[in-house]
Design an enzyme around this catalytic site. Structure first.
Site, PDB file in Angstrom:
ATOM      1  N   LYS A  30      59.916  34.161  44.466  1.00 32.93           N
ATOM      2  CA  LYS A  30      59.796  32.755  44.856  1.00 32.93           C
ATOM      3  C   LYS A  30      59.418  31.860  43.672  1.00 32.93           C
ATOM      4  O   LYS A  30      59.896  30.727  43.576  1.00 32.93           O
ATOM      5  CB  LYS A  30      58.771  32.600  45.984  1.00 32.93           C
ATOM      6  CG  LYS A  30      57.337  32.909  45.620  1.00 32.93           C
ATOM      7  CD  LYS A  30      56.410  32.692  46.796  1.00 32.93           C
ATOM      8  CE  LYS A  30      54.982  33.041  46.430  1.00 32.93           C
ATOM      9  NZ  LYS A  30      54.430  32.193  45.359  1.00 32.93           N
ATOM     10  N   THR A  31      58.565  32.344  42.761  1.00 28.41           N
ATOM     11  CA  THR A  31      58.189  31.516  41.609  1.00 28.41           C
ATOM     12  C   THR A  31      59.404  31.251  40.733  1.00 28.41           C
ATOM     13  O   THR A  31      59.583  30.147  40.199  1.00 28.41           O
ATOM     14  CB  THR A  31      57.074  32.199  40.794  1.00 28.41           C
ATOM     15  OG1 THR A  31      55.959  32.462  41.654  1.00 28.41           O
ATOM     16  CG2 THR A  31      56.620  31.322  39.645  1.00 28.41           C
ATOM     17  N   ASP A 225      54.743  25.254  46.943  1.00 28.21           N
ATOM     18  CA  ASP A 225      54.619  26.714  46.940  1.00 28.21           C
ATOM     19  C   ASP A 225      53.644  27.136  48.035  1.00 28.21           C
ATOM     20  O   ASP A 225      52.725  26.386  48.394  1.00 28.21           O
ATOM     21  CB  ASP A 225      54.103  27.149  45.565  1.00 28.21           C
ATOM     22  CG  ASP A 225      54.108  28.655  45.384  1.00 28.21           C
ATOM     23  OD1 ASP A 225      54.851  29.355  46.107  1.00 28.21           O
ATOM     24  OD2 ASP A 225      53.368  29.135  44.501  1.00 28.21           O
ATOM     25  N   GLU A 226      53.823  28.336  48.572  1.00 25.94           N
ATOM     26  CA  GLU A 226      52.919  28.904  49.590  1.00 25.94           C
ATOM     27  C   GLU A 226      52.751  27.943  50.768  1.00 25.94           C
ATOM     28  O   GLU A 226      51.639  27.687  51.241  1.00 25.94           O
ATOM     29  CB  GLU A 226      51.549  29.231  48.973  1.00 25.94           C
ATOM     30  CG  GLU A 226      51.590  30.156  47.768  1.00 25.94           C
ATOM     31  CD  GLU A 226      51.875  31.609  48.112  1.00 25.94           C
ATOM     32  OE1 GLU A 226      52.230  31.897  49.278  1.00 25.94           O
ATOM     33  OE2 GLU A 226      51.758  32.463  47.216  1.00 25.94           O
ATOM     34  N   GLN A 256      52.952  36.199  55.386  1.00 23.37           N
ATOM     35  CA  GLN A 256      51.785  36.279  54.505  1.00 23.37           C
ATOM     36  C   GLN A 256      50.800  35.137  54.763  1.00 23.37           C
ATOM     37  O   GLN A 256      50.001  34.785  53.889  1.00 23.37           O
ATOM     38  CB  GLN A 256      52.223  36.270  53.037  1.00 23.37           C
ATOM     39  CG  GLN A 256      53.057  37.481  52.650  1.00 23.37           C
ATOM     40  CD  GLN A 256      53.349  37.537  51.166  1.00 23.37           C
ATOM     41  OE1 GLN A 256      52.464  37.825  50.349  1.00 23.37           O
ATOM     42  NE2 GLN A 256      54.584  37.269  50.801  1.00 23.37           N
ATOM     43  N   ARG A 614      51.578  44.921  48.182  1.00 22.24           N
ATOM     44  CA  ARG A 614      51.050  44.782  46.824  1.00 22.24           C
ATOM     45  C   ARG A 614      51.500  45.969  45.962  1.00 22.24           C
ATOM     46  O   ARG A 614      51.390  45.918  44.738  1.00 22.24           O
ATOM     47  CB  ARG A 614      49.514  44.746  46.804  1.00 22.24           C
ATOM     48  CG  ARG A 614      48.825  43.610  47.534  1.00 22.24           C
ATOM     49  CD  ARG A 614      49.389  42.265  47.208  1.00 22.24           C
ATOM     50  NE  ARG A 614      50.431  41.893  48.156  1.00 22.24           N
ATOM     51  CZ  ARG A 614      51.350  40.956  47.944  1.00 22.24           C
ATOM     52  NH1 ARG A 614      51.378  40.314  46.807  1.00 22.24           N
ATOM     53  NH2 ARG A 614      52.245  40.673  48.862  1.00 22.24           N
TER      54      ARG A 614
END
Length: 675
Positions: A30-31, A225-226, A256, A614
């Site tokens: 995503k970044t 973002d997020e 998330q 993770r």
């Protein structure tokens, strides 16, 4: 355009006008999508750098994005794009516009401990409240009100609930009055709490549409973002700023969303197309981090949730090995077994200690692991511990700086007026509080009035005179700009007598050296700030340290490859490790017993999903058949999430045998295990 993008990523990056939600699964890049989109808009002439606003939740994430964007479009252009947190953006708006709301531009931003000081004073002034209530609980409820989108004027009085306990009813009854007096105290001190930064910006735009229009015209493209972590106030902020143009590009993962307890509203991302009828959506389902076995486990667990947008992560990295589930006797044997298992994997993988992370639901679970790792000589770091800027001596010096920048900052004045000790006792402070309340002046002005009137004891008057003298001298230097910020800080530390006081009160030479180095590190942080900023100001440096403090300037902001990491799952979000140990996979811990009913259970499942994703190569689940809870050793039950993993994906290693439970009709669900 970069050819590193898969088709879905490319579709998101090259979208230009109108609202778009990118549903980005864990590890799906995503970044990369956000930064490449910024570059695409600029390189193809759709926007100028100053017309792009990109918001996220931490300075670390913003800095990472800024570095990537600089690599794509050059440092000069990247610096003109506003890449920052919601709070830093609102702070910038309010620094320019807050006088419209009756505040002065030199307002302070108070930390949680500082606003707790202010709230305690509010409770002290209210008969029958001081000893009956917890300031912490009131602050939590005030924060919830603000994050839910209420204005700073205060909440409407809520109706009593039949299920309220007597204590709950008391808090509910007093909350409106406490809220009003707390906000009044903040305003009198010309200070804001963190939530006010968002609330007041929204309020500013509601009251002054022409100001909003100016920002709408400036920022043509908004990137967030997020997005799943946004609360009601952040949603209003974005909705207002997007305006009719609605060039709102949001990236997030509903799976998330793990911050509901601090106001995040998952509906913001689930209802995006309803809120913006012309919106398009793109799903990023290819994971570049984990093996397919890990992703199959994560998909199976999260698929049980009802509040989600369907997506299925897949990987081209291969199948990978099965998940291991190790059952141990208690928390101590869980930690000892983790040490053995870590060494076993280390020998087979040829990796390093830095490849390992132990994740847990609650901070209290770290203690046995710290003991076991220390005993085994395994280097480790505990992430999420005390931040450098939360240490006592650092907070004291920052309070001095805040008083210099804003003499009305009551919390800061109260923190350091008697640091070092100047004989200003409680009696003197209570007397000054009375003057402050009765004459409706700031605490700093009340000090001067009591000093001029001679109503304080000789020792207290001398101490307050010394304090005001230091503040006045350094405020003159601050206003005139005659000293660089690092020099001003160094001089202030010595002139206030603070360094000498630290030497006097330190119990050992080692403690004195460490504390003195912490003082020097504040100056180093100021030096780093000045070197990286074109027009450094003391106020901006204080803002930086208040909003999201930088790491200890003596340490690199990188993970130590030589040390294993211990951390909560909440702290691990956004990170990745080759090998992940998830501790305490039991009912009561995972899911936590406070969240097993209603939507709380779905958030607990999302936490487990975050923990699984993770890992890059392998996941080990640890379970203890007995665990100390509330001061007693109690039997546990296997987490229901274990039963939700795909059949055949888990290899059970039984280090302890669970006794057969008594027949029960209300046993929490869990997977039956045999030796």
């Amino acid at each position: 355009m970069s050819n590193n993008l898969n088709p879905e990523q490319n579709a998101a990056v090259t979208h230009v006008d109108g609202p778009l939600v990118v549903l980005a699964g864990a590890g799906s890049g995503k970044t990369r999508v956000i930064t490449q989109r910024i570059a695409y808009l600029l390189n193809n002439g759709h926007a100028k750098p100053g017309q792009i606003l990109a918001l996220t939740f931490t300075n670390k994430a913003a800095n990472e994005m800024r570095d990537r964007v600089a690599g794509l479009i050059g440092k000069d252009a990247a610096e003109k794009v506003f890449l920052g947190t919601f709070h830093s953006f609102c702070l910038r708006v309010l620094r320019r516009e807050i006088e419209r709301l009756g505040y002065r531009k030199n307002f302070s931003v108070s930390s949680e401990s500082d606003v707790r000081t202010i709230l305690r004073r509010v409770l002290d002034d209210m008969d029958g409240v001081k000893d009956a209530f917890s300031p912490k609980i009131f602050l939590e409820r005030i924060g919830s009100i603000k994050n839910s989108g209420e204005t700073a004027e205060g909440p409407e009085e809520e109706e009593e609930n039949d299920s309220d306990t007597e204590t709950e009813a008391k808090y509910r009854k007093w909350l409106p009055a406490i809220y009003e007096k707390y906000q009044s105290a903040l305003r009198a001190a010309n200070t804001l709490d963190f939530d006010d930064l968002l609330v007041l910006t929204v309020q500013l735009w509601q009251k002054y549409p022409e100001v909003l229009e100016r920002y709408q015209n400036r920022f043509q493209y908004l990137l967030v973002d997020e997005y799943q972590d946004t609360n009601a106030v952040q949603y209003r902020l974005l909705r207002s700023l997007a305006g009719e143009r609605a060039n709102l590009f949001v990236v997030g993962d509903d799976d998330q969303s793990i911050y509901g307890w601090r106001g995040a509203d998952i509906r913001n991302i689930l209802d995006f197309e309803s809120d913006f009828p012309n919106a398009q959506n793109v799903k990023l389902e290819q994971n570049y981090r984990s093996t397919q076995t890990i992703l199959d486990a994560a998909n199976a667990v999260i698929g049980r949730n009802k509040q989600r947008r369907p997506k299925k992560l897949w990987s081209a990295l291969g199948e990978g090995r099965s998940i291991d589930h190790i059952i141990t006797a208690d928390s101590e044997s869980e930690a000892d077994t983790a040490v053995e298992w870590l060494h076993h994997i280390l020998k087979r993988s040829g990796g390093s200690f830095g490849d390992f992370a132990v994740l847990y639901r609650s901070n209290i679970q770290s203690r046995p692991f710290e003991i076991a790792f220390r005993r085994a000589g395994i280097p480790y770091v505990v992430r999420g511990g005390q931040d450098f800027f939360e240490r006592t001596e650092v907070r004291d010096i920052m309070a001095y700086l805040r008083v210099i920048a804003n003499p009305a900052d009551e919390a800061a004045v109260l923190r350091v007026v008697n640091v070092p000790r100047r004989g200003v006792g409680d009696a003197a402070l209570h007397h000054i509080h009375d003057v402050c309340r009765e004459e409706r002046v700031s605490f700093a002005k009340a000090m001067r009035r009591t000093l001029d009137r001679g109503t304080l004891s000789t020792r207290a008057a001398q101490g307050i005179g010394e304090f005001l003298g230091v503040v006045s001298a350094y405020r003159s230097q601050f206003e005139s700009g005659t000293r660089a910020i690092p020099d001003l800080i160094t001089g202030l530390i010595d002139a206030s007598g603070y360094r000498a006081e630290l030497r006097r009160i330190s119990k050992t030479p080692g403690q004195w050296i460490q504390r003195s180095e912490n003082l020097d590190a504040v100056t180093q942080a100021a030096e780093q700030y000045c070197e990286s900023t074109r027009k450094p100001t003391l106020t901006e440096f204080i803002d930086l340290c208040s909003l999201e403090p930088p790491t200890d300037p003596r340490r690199a902001d990188k993970r130590d490859d030589r040390s294993a990491t211990l951390m909560t799952i909440h702290s691990a979000k956004g990170l990745e490790f080759p090998f992940v140990f998830i501790a305490g996979v039991e009912e009561g811990l995972m899911p936590h017993d406070k969240n097993v009913l209603g939507p709380g259970l779905e958030e607990e499942r999302r936490l487990f999903y975050v923990a699984l994703t993770r890992a890059r190569r392998h996941v080990t689940l640890f379970e203890a058949i007995e665990r100390d809870r509330h001061g007693r050793s109690r039997p546990t039950t296997t987490s229901r999430f274990i039963a939700e993993l795909p059949e055949g994906s888990v290899n059970v290693r039984q280090r302890a045998q669970r006794p057969q439970p008594e027949p029960s009709t209300d046993k929490p669900p869990g997977k039956k295990r045999t030796a």
